[in-house]
Design a protein around this motif. Structure first.
Motif, PDB file in Angstrom:
ATOM      1  N   ILE A   1      -9.718 -31.220  -7.340  1.00 42.33           N
ATOM      2  CA  ILE A   1      -8.842 -30.690  -6.414  1.00 42.33           C
ATOM      3  C   ILE A   1      -8.405 -29.288  -6.928  1.00 42.33           C
ATOM      4  O   ILE A   1      -8.151 -28.478  -5.919  1.00 42.33           O
ATOM      5  N   PHE A   2      -8.281 -29.095  -8.135  1.00 46.39           N
ATOM      6  CA  PHE A   2      -7.706 -27.852  -8.612  1.00 46.39           C
ATOM      7  C   PHE A   2      -8.927 -26.849  -8.862  1.00 46.39           C
ATOM      8  O   PHE A   2      -8.657 -25.340  -8.705  1.00 46.39           O
ATOM      9  N   TYR A   3     -10.070 -27.481  -8.817  1.00 47.32           N
ATOM     10  CA  TYR A   3     -11.144 -26.434  -8.886  1.00 47.32           C
ATOM     11  C   TYR A   3     -11.688 -25.897  -7.695  1.00 47.32           C
ATOM     12  O   TYR A   3     -12.152 -24.725  -7.349  1.00 47.32           O
ATOM     13  N   ILE A   4     -11.377 -26.658  -6.465  1.00 46.35           N
ATOM     14  CA  ILE A   4     -11.905 -26.769  -5.023  1.00 46.35           C
ATOM     15  C   ILE A   4     -11.536 -24.978  -4.365  1.00 46.35           C
ATOM     16  O   ILE A   4     -12.484 -24.346  -3.971  1.00 46.35           O
ATOM     17  N   PRO A   5     -10.230 -24.638  -4.715  1.00 44.20           N
ATOM     18  CA  PRO A   5     -10.084 -23.318  -4.157  1.00 44.20           C
ATOM     19  C   PRO A   5     -10.817 -22.175  -4.775  1.00 44.20           C
ATOM     20  O   PRO A   5     -10.999 -21.034  -4.134  1.00 44.20           O
ATOM     21  N   SER A   6     -11.222 -22.281  -5.964  1.00 46.46           N
ATOM     22  CA  SER A   6     -12.031 -21.041  -6.728  1.00 46.46           C
ATOM     23  C   SER A   6     -13.390 -21.167  -6.061  1.00 46.46           C
ATOM     24  O   SER A   6     -14.087 -20.185  -6.159  1.00 46.46           O
ATOM     25  N   ILE A   7     -14.200 -22.245  -5.362  1.00 46.13           N
ATOM     26  CA  ILE A   7     -15.090 -21.878  -4.757  1.00 46.13           C
ATOM     27  C   ILE A   7     -15.277 -21.540  -3.287  1.00 46.13           C
ATOM     28  O   ILE A   7     -16.410 -21.582  -2.699  1.00 46.13           O
ATOM     29  N   VAL A   8     -13.931 -21.477  -2.496  1.00 48.44           N
ATOM     30  CA  VAL A   8     -13.983 -21.039  -1.226  1.00 48.44           C
ATOM     31  C   VAL A   8     -14.179 -19.505  -1.101  1.00 48.44           C
ATOM     32  O   VAL A   8     -13.644 -18.816  -2.170  1.00 48.44           O
ATOM     33  N   PRO A   9     -14.923 -19.093  -0.181  1.00 49.28           N
ATOM     34  CA  PRO A   9     -15.491 -17.723  -0.242  1.00 49.28           C
ATOM     35  C   PRO A   9     -14.155 -16.864  -0.047  1.00 49.28           C
ATOM     36  O   PRO A   9     -13.185 -17.467   0.609  1.00 49.28           O
ATOM     37  N   MET A  10     -14.321 -15.624  -0.583  1.00 45.11           N
ATOM     38  CA  MET A  10     -13.185 -14.667  -0.595  1.00 45.11           C
ATOM     39  C   MET A  10     -12.497 -14.599   0.831  1.00 45.11           C
ATOM     40  O   MET A  10     -11.386 -14.415   1.041  1.00 45.11           O
ATOM     41  N   VAL A  11     -13.461 -14.243   1.672  1.00 49.65           N
ATOM     42  CA  VAL A  11     -12.953 -14.000   3.078  1.00 49.65           C
ATOM     43  C   VAL A  11     -12.209 -15.059   3.832  1.00 49.65           C
ATOM     44  O   VAL A  11     -11.262 -14.868   4.564  1.00 49.65           O
ATOM     45  N   ALA A  12     -12.916 -16.270   3.498  1.00 48.50           N
ATOM     46  CA  ALA A  12     -12.353 -17.529   4.132  1.00 48.50           C
ATOM     47  C   ALA A  12     -10.658 -17.718   3.525  1.00 48.50           C
ATOM     48  O   ALA A  12      -9.993 -17.896   4.346  1.00 48.50           O
ATOM     49  N   SER A  13     -10.600 -17.845   2.323  1.00 49.91           N
ATOM     50  CA  SER A  13      -9.423 -17.853   1.631  1.00 49.91           C
ATOM     51  C   SER A  13      -8.445 -16.775   2.087  1.00 49.91           C
ATOM     52  O   SER A  13      -7.128 -17.188   2.251  1.00 49.91           O
ATOM     53  N   SER A  14      -9.006 -15.467   2.150  1.00 49.35           N
ATOM     54  CA  SER A  14      -8.174 -14.702   2.859  1.00 49.35           C
ATOM     55  C   SER A  14      -7.465 -14.753   4.267  1.00 49.35           C
ATOM     56  O   SER A  14      -6.337 -14.338   4.499  1.00 49.35           O
ATOM     57  N   VAL A  15      -8.244 -15.110   4.816  1.00 46.32           N
ATOM     58  CA  VAL A  15      -8.058 -15.550   6.459  1.00 46.32           C
ATOM     59  C   VAL A  15      -6.910 -16.495   6.373  1.00 46.32           C
ATOM     60  O   VAL A  15      -5.899 -16.518   7.006  1.00 46.32           O
ATOM     61  N   LEU A  16      -7.137 -17.636   5.562  1.00 44.24           N
ATOM     62  CA  LEU A  16      -5.887 -18.881   5.244  1.00 44.24           C
ATOM     63  C   LEU A  16      -4.871 -18.252   4.791  1.00 44.24           C
ATOM     64  O   LEU A  16      -3.788 -18.627   5.370  1.00 44.24           O
ATOM     65  N   TRP A  17      -4.836 -17.289   3.779  1.00 47.96           N
ATOM     66  CA  TRP A  17      -3.617 -16.720   3.531  1.00 47.96           C
ATOM     67  C   TRP A  17      -2.945 -15.815   4.483  1.00 47.96           C
ATOM     68  O   TRP A  17      -1.600 -16.123   4.548  1.00 47.96           O
ATOM     69  N   ILE A  18      -3.512 -15.231   5.335  1.00 46.83           N
ATOM     70  CA  ILE A  18      -2.961 -14.441   6.532  1.00 46.83           C
ATOM     71  C   ILE A  18      -2.252 -15.306   7.367  1.00 46.83           C
ATOM     72  O   ILE A  18      -1.047 -14.873   7.729  1.00 46.83           O
ATOM     73  N   TRP A  19      -2.823 -16.509   7.457  1.00 46.28           N
ATOM     74  CA  TRP A  19      -2.155 -17.654   8.367  1.00 46.28           C
ATOM     75  C   TRP A  19      -0.961 -18.224   7.834  1.00 46.28           C
ATOM     76  O   TRP A  19       0.111 -18.291   8.388  1.00 46.28           O
ATOM     77  N   LEU A  20      -1.052 -18.486   6.360  1.00 47.48           N
ATOM     78  CA  LEU A  20       0.072 -19.162   5.732  1.00 47.48           C
ATOM     79  C   LEU A  20       1.213 -18.412   5.664  1.00 47.48           C
ATOM     80  O   LEU A  20       2.380 -18.833   5.495  1.00 47.48           O
ATOM     81  N   PHE A  21       0.848 -17.085   5.461  1.00 45.38           N
ATOM     82  CA  PHE A  21       1.941 -16.250   5.066  1.00 45.38           C
ATOM     83  C   PHE A  21       2.722 -15.233   6.401  1.00 45.38           C
ATOM     84  O   PHE A  21       3.111 -14.188   6.299  1.00 45.38           O
TER      85      PHE A  21
END
Length: 309
Positions: free
Chosen positions: A114-134
Motif C-alpha cells: 500500500i505504501f509503495y503503490i504511490p511511487s509507481i504511479v506516473p508523475m503526470v497521473a499523480s499530479s492530476v490527482l493532486w490538482i483534484w484533491l487540492f
C-alpha cells in the motif's frame, strides 16, 4: 619474482581488456548519445542561438544576462526552497515509515504494498490527482477541512502563491515509496544482537533507535540525501502539470527546470537555456561535493573504523 609479476600484469591487462570489450556497446552508445549533446550545449551556451538560425558567438553574454534576469533568481530561489524542505522531509517520512513497516506483524506485506503503490504511479497521473484533491472549491482536502471547527476558509493551495510550493512539497512526500524500500533493505542488515544487548541494559525503544538503528542506517540516509538533492534541482514534471506550464500563481512555482524549458522551447533562446543548464550542472556538482565531503563526519560504515566515502 619478475616472471610472477609479469604474469600478474598480463592477467590484469587481460581482465581489463575483457571488461572493456563486453562493456564497449554501452560505452559507445553512451558516448554517441550523450557526448555530442553535452559538448554542443556547452558551445551553444556561449552563442546567440534560436534553433531557427545558425548560432553566433557572443562569449559570456548569456551568463552575464543571468545576473540581471529577475526570473532566473526567482526560479533558483523556488528550487532551493523546494530542495530545503522536500529532501529532509521526504527522508524523515520515509525513514519513519520504514521503521513501522519493519515491524513483524500479520499482513505486513499488504501494508508495504500500500505504501509503495504511490511511487509507481506516473508523475503526470499523480499530479492530476493532486490538482483534484487540492482544488480550492471542490477538492477533497478542503471539503474535509471545512468540517474542522475553526477552519471556515481553507487555503487556496495551488491557486495561492503562499501555499503553492508547500502543496507541491506535499506531493513529493506522498511518493517516498522507493526510498522506503531502500531503508527497509538497510534495516534488515542491522545486527539484532545489538538490540538484544541494549534491551538487556535497559535501553528504551527510542534509545535503541538513536544509538543503533540510525548509525547503521547512515549510508542509506546519505544515499537518499544525495539522490534527493540531485532530483530536487531537476524538479519539473509536477510543476509543469499542476500549473499548466505557467509556473504560477505569481511565479511561485516557476522552478529552475521549468524556467529553462520555457527559455528553450517557448522563447527559442536555446543559447541562453544552455547557459542556464550549465549553471544548474555546476550548482548540482557543488552541492553534491559539499554533502559528500562532509559525510565522513556522520556516515558510519561497519567495515571501517571511521566513516569515509
Amino acid at each position: 619474482m619478475a616472471s610472477t609479476s609479469a604474469r600478474r600484469s598480463r592477467g590484469w591487462l587481460r581482465t581489463e581488456l575483457t571488461g572493456l570489450l563486453f562493456s564497449s556497446p554501452a560505452i559507445i552508445g553512451l558516448a554517441a548519445v550523450m557526448a555530442y549533446p553535452v559538448a554542443a550545449s556547452l558551445y551553444y551556451s556561449f552563442c546567440n542561438y534560436s534553433v531557427l538560425k545558425p548560432p553566433t558567438w557572443v562569449g559570456m553574454a548569456n551568463y552575464g544576462r543571468l545576473l540581471t534576469d529577475e526570473l532566473f533568481w526567482t526560479s533558483l530561489w523556488n528550487t532551493l526552497y523546494f530542495a530545503a524542505f522536500s529532501v529532509p522531509l521526504g527522508i524523515i517520512v520515509a525513514f519513519l515509515l520504514a521503521l513501522l513497516l519493519n515491524v513483524k506483524v500479520r499482513g505486513m506485506t499488504v501494508y508495504r504494498t500500500i505504501f509503495y503503490i504511490p511511487s509507481i504511479v506516473p508523475m503526470v497521473a499523480s499530479s492530476v490527482l493532486w490538482i483534484w484533491l487540492f482544488n480550492p472549491q471542490y477538492g477533497a482536502v478542503n471539503a474535509l477541512l471545512r468540517h474542522v471547527p475553526g477552519i471556515s476558509d481553507p487555503p487556496g493551495w495551488l491557486s495561492d502563491p503562499a501555499w503553492a510550493k508547500p502543496t507541491i512539497i506535499l506531493w513529493s512526500i506522498w511518493g517516498v515509496g522507493n526510498t522506503v524500500v531502500i531503508f527497509l533493505a538497510g534495516l534488515q542488515g542491522v545486527p539484532q544482537a545489538l538490540y538484544e544487548a541494549a534491551e538487556v541494559d535497559g535501553a528504551s525503544p527510542w534509545q535503541r533507535t538513536l544509538s543503533i538503528t540510525v548509525p547503521y542506517m547512515t549510508p542509506y540516509l546519505f544515499f537518499a540525501l544525495v539522490m534527493g538533492l540531485i532530483g530536487s534541482f531537476q524538479f519539473f514534471t509536477p510543476a509543469m502539470v499542476m500549473t499548466n506550464g505557467t509556473g504560477g500563481p505569481a511565479d511561485s512555482t516557476m522552478f529552475y527546470a521549468l524556467n529553462l524549458f520555457h527559455r528553450a522551447f517557448s522563447d527559442f533562446k536555446m543559447g541562453y537555456a544552455c547557459a542556464m543548464a550549465w549553471v544548474l550542472f555546476i550548482l548540482v556538482v557543488i552541492a553534491t561535493l559539499v554533502v559528500v565531503k562532509s559525510s565522513a563526519r556522520y556516515v558510519y560504515y561497519e567495515s571501517a573504523d571511521e566513516g569515509a566515502v
